[in-house]
Write a protein that holds these residues in place. Structure first.
Motif, mmCIF file in Angstrom:
data_model
loop_
_atom_site.group_PDB
_atom_site.id
_atom_site.type_symbol
_atom_site.label_atom_id
_atom_site.label_comp_id
_atom_site.label_asym_id
_atom_site.label_seq_id
_atom_site.Cartn_x
_atom_site.Cartn_y
_atom_site.Cartn_z
ATOM 1 N N PHE A 189 0.827 -1.199 0.000
ATOM 2 C CA PHE A 189 0.000 0.000 0.000
ATOM 3 C C PHE A 189 0.869 1.260 0.000
ATOM 4 N N ALA A 190 2.031 1.188 0.659
ATOM 5 C CA ALA A 190 2.922 2.351 0.769
ATOM 6 C C ALA A 190 4.087 2.287 -0.205
ATOM 7 N N ASP A 191 3.970 1.448 -1.223
ATOM 8 C CA ASP A 191 5.091 1.209 -2.127
ATOM 9 C C ASP A 191 5.605 2.485 -2.784
ATOM 10 N N ALA A 192 4.705 3.410 -3.106
ATOM 11 C CA ALA A 192 5.116 4.654 -3.766
ATOM 12 C C ALA A 192 6.043 5.483 -2.887
ATOM 13 N N LEU A 193 5.920 5.308 -1.569
ATOM 14 C CA LEU A 193 6.742 6.081 -0.637
ATOM 15 C C LEU A 193 8.008 5.349 -0.212
ATOM 16 N N THR A 194 8.085 4.067 -0.497
ATOM 17 C CA THR A 194 9.206 3.273 0.030
ATOM 18 C C THR A 194 10.049 2.596 -1.031
ATOM 19 N N SER A 195 9.613 2.599 -2.298
ATOM 20 C CA SER A 195 10.309 1.810 -3.312
ATOM 21 C C SER A 195 11.495 2.534 -3.932
ATOM 22 N N SER A 196 11.297 3.758 -4.401
ATOM 23 C CA SER A 196 12.398 4.465 -5.049
ATOM 24 C C SER A 196 13.339 5.074 -4.017
ATOM 25 N N GLU A 197 14.600 5.202 -4.402
ATOM 26 C CA GLU A 197 15.612 5.715 -3.478
ATOM 27 C C GLU A 197 15.322 7.155 -3.070
ATOM 28 N N VAL A 198 14.861 7.966 -4.006
ATOM 29 C CA VAL A 198 14.553 9.374 -3.705
ATOM 30 C C VAL A 198 13.394 9.471 -2.724
ATOM 31 N N ALA A 199 12.332 8.710 -2.995
ATOM 32 C CA ALA A 199 11.165 8.737 -2.117
ATOM 33 C C ALA A 199 11.517 8.212 -0.730
ATOM 34 N N ARG A 200 12.303 7.147 -0.677
ATOM 35 C CA ARG A 200 12.717 6.570 0.606
ATOM 36 C C ARG A 200 13.491 7.580 1.446
ATOM 37 N N SER A 201 14.445 8.237 0.806
ATOM 38 C CA SER A 201 15.282 9.197 1.536
ATOM 39 C C SER A 201 14.457 10.343 2.081
ATOM 40 N N GLU A 202 13.532 10.848 1.259
ATOM 41 C CA GLU A 202 12.686 11.956 1.700
ATOM 42 C C GLU A 202 11.778 11.519 2.846
ATOM 43 N N ALA A 203 11.227 10.320 2.746
ATOM 44 C CA ALA A 203 10.328 9.822 3.792
ATOM 45 C C ALA A 203 11.089 9.574 5.091
ATOM 46 N N LEU A 204 12.246 8.937 5.004
ATOM 47 C CA LEU A 204 13.020 8.622 6.199
ATOM 48 C C LEU A 204 13.516 9.885 6.902
ATOM 49 N N PHE A 205 13.710 10.960 6.154
ATOM 50 C CA PHE A 205 14.137 12.225 6.744
ATOM 51 C C PHE A 205 13.115 12.716 7.770
ATOM 52 N N ARG A 206 11.847 12.340 7.576
ATOM 53 C CA ARG A 206 10.772 12.796 8.471
ATOM 54 C C ARG A 206 10.509 11.823 9.619
ATOM 55 N N ILE A 207 11.297 10.747 9.692
ATOM 56 C CA ILE A 207 11.077 9.725 10.720
ATOM 57 C C ILE A 207 12.276 9.699 11.658
ATOM 58 N N PRO A 208 12.154 10.207 12.870
ATOM 59 C CA PRO A 208 13.293 10.237 13.793
ATOM 60 C C PRO A 208 13.934 8.872 14.032
ATOM 61 N N LEU A 209 13.173 7.803 14.062
ATOM 62 C CA LEU A 209 13.764 6.478 14.265
ATOM 63 C C LEU A 209 14.465 5.942 13.024
ATOM 64 N N ASN A 210 14.326 6.668 11.918
ATOM 65 C CA ASN A 210 15.076 6.385 10.683
ATOM 66 C C ASN A 210 14.807 4.996 10.113
ATOM 67 N N ARG A 211 13.599 4.533 10.243
ATOM 68 C CA ARG A 211 13.190 3.299 9.564
ATOM 69 C C ARG A 211 11.697 3.337 9.346
ATOM 70 N N PHE A 212 11.233 2.563 8.385
ATOM 71 C CA PHE A 212 9.802 2.432 8.170
ATOM 72 C C PHE A 212 9.222 1.454 9.180
ATOM 73 N N GLY A 213 7.944 1.608 9.444
ATOM 74 C CA GLY A 213 7.270 0.669 10.321
ATOM 75 C C GLY A 213 7.080 -0.676 9.641
ATOM 76 N N THR A 214 6.750 -1.677 10.437
ATOM 77 C CA THR A 214 6.473 -3.011 9.917
ATOM 78 C C THR A 214 5.061 -3.427 10.343
ATOM 79 N N PRO A 215 4.470 -4.378 9.635
ATOM 80 C CA PRO A 215 3.171 -4.874 10.064
ATOM 81 C C PRO A 215 3.178 -5.393 11.498
ATOM 82 N N SER A 216 4.296 -5.978 11.933
ATOM 83 C CA SER A 216 4.340 -6.490 13.305
ATOM 84 C C SER A 216 4.373 -5.355 14.321
ATOM 85 N N ASP A 217 4.947 -4.197 13.968
ATOM 86 C CA ASP A 217 4.864 -3.027 14.846
ATOM 87 C C ASP A 217 3.408 -2.638 15.080
#
Length: 261
Positions: free
Chosen positions: A202-230
């Motif tokens: 569902f979030a592939d557009a925000l996590t797949s490309s390197e540019v999108a990943r870097s921009e998204a991770l910049f906004r996440i202090p823990l510096n990783r994407f969440g997981t379904p188990s989280d």
């Protein structure tokens, strides 16, 4: 997904999780099952339901499944039959997780076509409201229950690219508070999960490309994407007796992304 869960807070409980054959929904279903719940999963396609049931049963979890498009009245009637089946099989229903969501368009909120707006609100908001209404008789038989809606951190801070979707997720925050007030007298707690960016299709557009990943991770202090188990861990807490004095609240699970004050 985490296979080393030690908590067993949901033994004897029965949970229904919509849109639960992949991603966040599957993560929630697995965690509830690992904590001892009987789990009813659903999705739009039979092959996805069958695959998810097989996967969860292979882990030793108690699970049944059904096809259900939550925005279609005839399929919600099938879910009503499943409510009845769950009651007969497991002795009642204790937990409803409304997770189904759609986003058929990208762009600013006022650029959204009316047809896309209607579809978003039909699935993301109206279906949650109707599913909650339909489960109440079963909760009343058990003298209580738990309803958990799945919103998004975007419900607090809308994204311009996900304008209408974000507004629908804001609506779920209000539905949570209003329903919690109404149902408190019936010992039914209503809460909400607001995921951040979770590594799913569902979030592939925000996590797949390197540019999108870097921009998204910049906004996440823990510096990783969440997981379904989280997400499953947070929902398991809200579904358990540990959360009996919590209602009308939204737990943001977003790695520190900006949300509410």
């Amino acid at each position: 997904m985490n296979n080393s869960v030690q908590c067993r807070r949901l033994v004897g409980k029965t949970a229904i999780v919509t849109a639960s054959t992949d991603g966040i929904g599957l993560g929630i279903a697995q965690r509830l099952g690992q904590e001892g719940a009987n789990v009813v999963i659903s999705s739009r396609k039979q092959k996805n339901v069958d695959a998810a049931v097989e996967k969860l049963k292979a882990k030793g979890l108690k699970v049944v499944g059904i096809t259900c498009h939550v925005a279609k009245a005839e399929d919600r009637q099938k879910l009503q039959k499943l409510y009845e089946h769950a009651e007969a099989t497991f002795g009642g229903i204790d937990i409803l997780i409304s997770n189904a969501a759609t986003n058929p368009t990208m762009g600013a909120v006022l650029d959204c076509e009316e047809s896309a707006w209607d579809k978003i609100f039909e699935v993301n908001v109206k279906a949650s409201y109707l599913l909650a209404k339909e489960v109440l008789p079963y909760f009343n038989k058990k003298n209580g229950g738990k309803i958990i809606f799945v919103s998004s951190v975007g419900g607090y801070h809308p994204s311009e690219l996900l304008g209408a979707y974000s507004v629908s997720k804001t609506a779920l925050l209000g539905l949570t508070k209003a329903a919690a007030i109404q149902l408190a007298k019936d010992n039914i707690q209503v809460n909400c999960l607001a995921p951040g960016i979770v590594q799913t299709k569902f979030a592939d557009a925000l996590t797949s490309s390197e540019v999108a990943r870097s921009e998204a991770l910049f906004r996440i202090p823990l510096n990783r994407f969440g997981t379904p188990s989280d997400m499953g861990a947070a929902v398991a807490f809200l579904a358990s007796d540990d959360a009996n004095y919590i209602t009308g609240e939204t737990i943001v699970v977003a790695g520190g992304m900006a949300s509410k004050l």
